[in-house]
Scaffold this motif. Structure first.
Motif: not given
Length: 348
Positions: A65-74
């Motif tokens: 979940d954290i990984e996806r959120l971080l990538k979405e922020s990019l």
């Protein structure tokens, strides 16, 4: 708007975005945490990632979940910056999405070839299909590298990949990853030619070293793990590096074995990529990224009216995301903070 005025506006925006990146104290705090939920909570309360977590319950978030959120922020921050540009510059910057789309394709390929864990595969993909070049529903149904390549028929990847459908299952993952990376640099190189000469030089100055190191990494892997022929390895290499010309790259590829190749590299300015008993890919990757980290930090501090600030931000933002994912992964496997530091791009 002339380019100096445009870059003045873009650099002002980027400077504020740089100010939001995590500092050393944030890193030390993250390294002290015990699980993914604590990391999510810290990011929500103490960092600019809080804007992406405002509707999330950190207690229910796991590493994925954290990984996806971080990538979405990019994606969000890339979109904000691309909106400052038009014409050939916008086209050039959009090609950076391709880099991250390739990350997603490699993830699918590794799941197919190694992990065999197809649960939630679609939810883990952030970039693939952003501009609808790729049919996500087709690629997630693939159960072999061959099927994945076939699912990419009709995309700009397929003409380069179709020759890999040759029944060679052992090396297909490596060859797929190498070909995808080469496609990216081919496309990026074509887009780069349409920028002004100054920005072309800036790009080569910043990324030429990375291309050199990427070629070294590819040659090493091809010789060490896959026993590819020198000719085949050479065909995967990329030009536009800073230090190595066509002749040098060919000489490296045709080294008689991996030992001779490493000795040749140790006699260059990239000798730091190989250390005694530490030739593992993960450490090589970190050394490459750390080299680029300091180079990009230097470009950021010059505040030139060219594309350098933008390129530096995009890469440093990506490095930060990769470091947070590394910390989260380390916590998952109960590594202590000092051990996790060994795998970070940022020096703490």
């Amino acid at each position: 708007m002339d380019q100096n005025t445009m870059y003045a506006a873009v650099n002002t925006k980027i400077a504020s975005m740089f100010g939001k990146l995590l500092d050393d104290e944030d890193y030390r705090n993250l390294l002290s945490l015990k699980n993914s939920q604590e990391i999510a909570q810290y990011l929500k309360v103490n960092t600019y990632y809080g804007e992406f977590l405002k509707d999330k319950d950190p207690l229910k978030m796991h590493r994925g979940d954290i990984e996806r959120l971080l990538k979405e922020s990019l994606v969000v921050y890339m979109d904000k910056l691309i909106n400052y540009f038009h014409g050939e510059y916008r086209s050039f910057l959009k090609s950076f999405y391709m880099k991250y789309e390739i990350y997603d394709l490699k993830r699918v390929a590794r799941i197919i070839h190694i992990d065999k864990d197809f649960d939630n595969i679609k939810e883990s993909l952030v970039f693939a299909g952003k501009y609808k070049y790729i049919d996500i529903d087709r690629i997630i149904k693939a159960k072999s590298i061959m099927e994945l390549i076939q699912a990419l028929e009709g995309t700009y990847y397929y003409p380069y990949l179709k020759n890999l459908i040759d029944g060679n299952t052992k090396e297909n993952l490596y060859r797929l990853e190498m070909t995808l990376d080469k496609i990216y640099f081919i496309v990026l190189g074509e887009k780069l030619k349409k920028l002004n000469k100054k920005d072309q030089r800036v790009f080569i100055n910043l990324y030429g070293n990375y291309i050199d190191m990427l070629n070294i990494q590819w040659i090493y892997r091809g010789k060490e793990y896959y026993s590819l022929s020198s000719e085949e390895i050479f065909n995967y290499t990329v030009d536009r590096g800073n230090r190595f010309n066509y002749k040098s790259i060919k000489e490296f590829c045709y080294a008689k074995d991996v030992g001779e190749f490493i000795e040749k590299i140790r006699n260059t300015s990239y000798g730091f990529m190989f250390k005694e008993n530490k030739n593992e890919d993960i450490f090589m990757e970190r050394r490459m990224n750390r080299f680029m980290y300091f180079k990009l930090k230097g470009a950021k501090q010059k505040l030139n009216l060219d594309i350098s600030m933008l390129l530096a931000y995009l890469e440093l933002k990506e490095f930060e995301i990769r470091d947070i994912i590394t910390i989260t992964e380390g916590v998952r496997y109960k590594l202590d903070g000092e051990e996790i530091k060994k795998y970070l791009i940022k020096a703490i």
